[in-house]
Write a protein that holds these residues in place. Structure first.
Motif, short mmCIF file in Angstrom:
data_model
loop_
_atom_site.label_atom_id
_atom_site.label_comp_id
_atom_site.label_asym_id
_atom_site.label_seq_id
_atom_site.Cartn_x
_atom_site.Cartn_y
_atom_site.Cartn_z
N LEU A 28 0.86 -1.19 0.00
CA LEU A 28 0.00 0.00 0.00
C LEU A 28 0.89 1.24 0.00
N VAL A 29 0.70 2.10 -0.98
CA VAL A 29 1.42 3.37 -1.06
C VAL A 29 0.41 4.47 -0.75
N THR A 30 0.70 5.24 0.31
CA THR A 30 -0.17 6.34 0.70
C THR A 30 0.61 7.63 0.53
N ARG A 31 0.06 8.54 -0.29
CA ARG A 31 0.74 9.79 -0.62
C ARG A 31 -0.26 10.93 -0.66
N GLY A 32 0.28 12.12 -0.61
CA GLY A 32 -0.53 13.29 -0.83
C GLY A 32 -0.91 13.40 -2.30
N MET A 33 -2.00 14.10 -2.57
CA MET A 33 -2.47 14.25 -3.96
C MET A 33 -1.47 14.99 -4.83
N PRO A 54 1.40 -2.36 -5.97
CA PRO A 54 0.72 -2.12 -4.70
C PRO A 54 -0.62 -1.41 -4.93
N ALA A 55 -1.42 -1.36 -3.89
CA ALA A 55 -2.61 -0.51 -3.90
C ALA A 55 -2.13 0.92 -3.66
N TRP A 56 -2.89 1.89 -4.17
CA TRP A 56 -2.51 3.30 -4.05
C TRP A 56 -3.62 4.06 -3.36
N HIS A 57 -3.24 4.99 -2.50
CA HIS A 57 -4.20 5.91 -1.90
C HIS A 57 -3.57 7.29 -1.90
N HIS A 58 -4.28 8.26 -2.43
CA HIS A 58 -3.81 9.65 -2.45
C HIS A 58 -4.76 10.48 -1.59
N HIS A 59 -4.21 11.10 -0.56
CA HIS A 59 -5.03 11.86 0.38
C HIS A 59 -4.96 13.35 0.09
N ALA A 60 -5.94 14.07 0.59
CA ALA A 60 -5.96 15.52 0.46
C ALA A 60 -4.78 16.10 1.24
N LEU A 61 -4.42 17.32 0.89
CA LEU A 61 -3.33 18.03 1.56
C LEU A 61 -3.88 19.03 2.54
N LEU A 62 -3.13 19.30 3.60
CA LEU A 62 -3.48 20.38 4.51
C LEU A 62 -2.90 21.67 3.95
N ALA A 71 4.08 22.26 4.97
CA ALA A 71 5.25 21.40 4.78
C ALA A 71 6.37 21.86 5.70
N LYS A 72 7.09 20.87 6.26
CA LYS A 72 8.22 21.19 7.13
C LYS A 72 9.24 22.04 6.39
N ARG A 73 9.50 21.71 5.12
CA ARG A 73 10.54 22.42 4.38
C ARG A 73 10.19 23.89 4.16
N ARG A 74 8.90 24.24 4.29
CA ARG A 74 8.47 25.64 4.17
C ARG A 74 8.39 26.32 5.54
N GLY A 75 8.67 25.56 6.59
CA GLY A 75 8.61 26.12 7.93
C GLY A 75 7.21 26.17 8.51
N SER A 76 6.30 25.37 7.97
CA SER A 76 4.95 25.33 8.51
C SER A 76 4.99 24.85 9.95
N PRO A 77 4.13 25.38 10.80
CA PRO A 77 4.14 24.96 12.21
C PRO A 77 3.69 23.50 12.36
N SER A 78 4.37 22.79 13.24
CA SER A 78 4.02 21.40 13.53
C SER A 78 3.03 21.38 14.70
N LEU A 79 2.53 20.19 15.02
CA LEU A 79 1.67 20.07 16.20
C LEU A 79 2.44 20.47 17.45
N ALA A 80 3.72 20.11 17.52
CA ALA A 80 4.55 20.49 18.67
C ALA A 80 4.65 22.01 18.77
N ASP A 81 4.82 22.69 17.63
CA ASP A 81 4.86 24.15 17.63
C ASP A 81 3.56 24.72 18.18
N ARG A 82 2.44 24.16 17.76
CA ARG A 82 1.13 24.64 18.22
C ARG A 82 0.99 24.44 19.73
N ARG A 83 1.49 23.29 20.23
CA ARG A 83 1.41 23.05 21.68
C ARG A 83 2.27 24.07 22.43
#
Length: 115
Positions: A28-33, A54-62, A71-83
């Protein structure tokens, strides 16, 4: 050279990913759209090389409030940052599991033809 939407991606990357998935027995390969276009390349390589599919699943992006992918590479805040800024981590996790997104975050639209 094969090109991804965000950046140049050499053909060797697609070959390596496809061979690694087969060697690792990935079923199973799970990736962003945003990676949906690469699926066609990987599927073609699997067919040409006689590899398992494999089976494929493409999920929506935040997306942030500007409609840009989080995205981390863009410096988006993580859940830890929010906490760290005072958000209640367990409550945030519960809200996400229930499908409620924090203010300023949305889901991307689907990609035509994506499973």
């Amino acid at each position: 050279m094969l090109v991804r939407k965000e950046a140049d991606t050499p053909a060797s990357y697609h070959l390596a990913v496809t061979l690694d998935d087969a060697a690792d027995g990935v079923t199973l390969v799970t990736r962003g759209m945003d990676l949906f276009p690469a699926t066609h390349v990987h599927r073609l390589l699997q067919a040409l090389l006689g590899l398992p599919v494999p089976a494929w699943h493409h999920h929506a992006l935040l997306l942030d409030s500007d409609g840009t992918k989080l995205a981390k590479r863009r410096g988006s805040p993580s859940l830890a940052d929010r906490r760290r800024t005072g958000e209640d981590g367990p409550a945030l996790a519960d809200a996400l599991r229930a499908g409620r997104l924090p203010a300023g975050i949305s889901l991307s639209e689907g990609v035509e033809g994506a499973p």
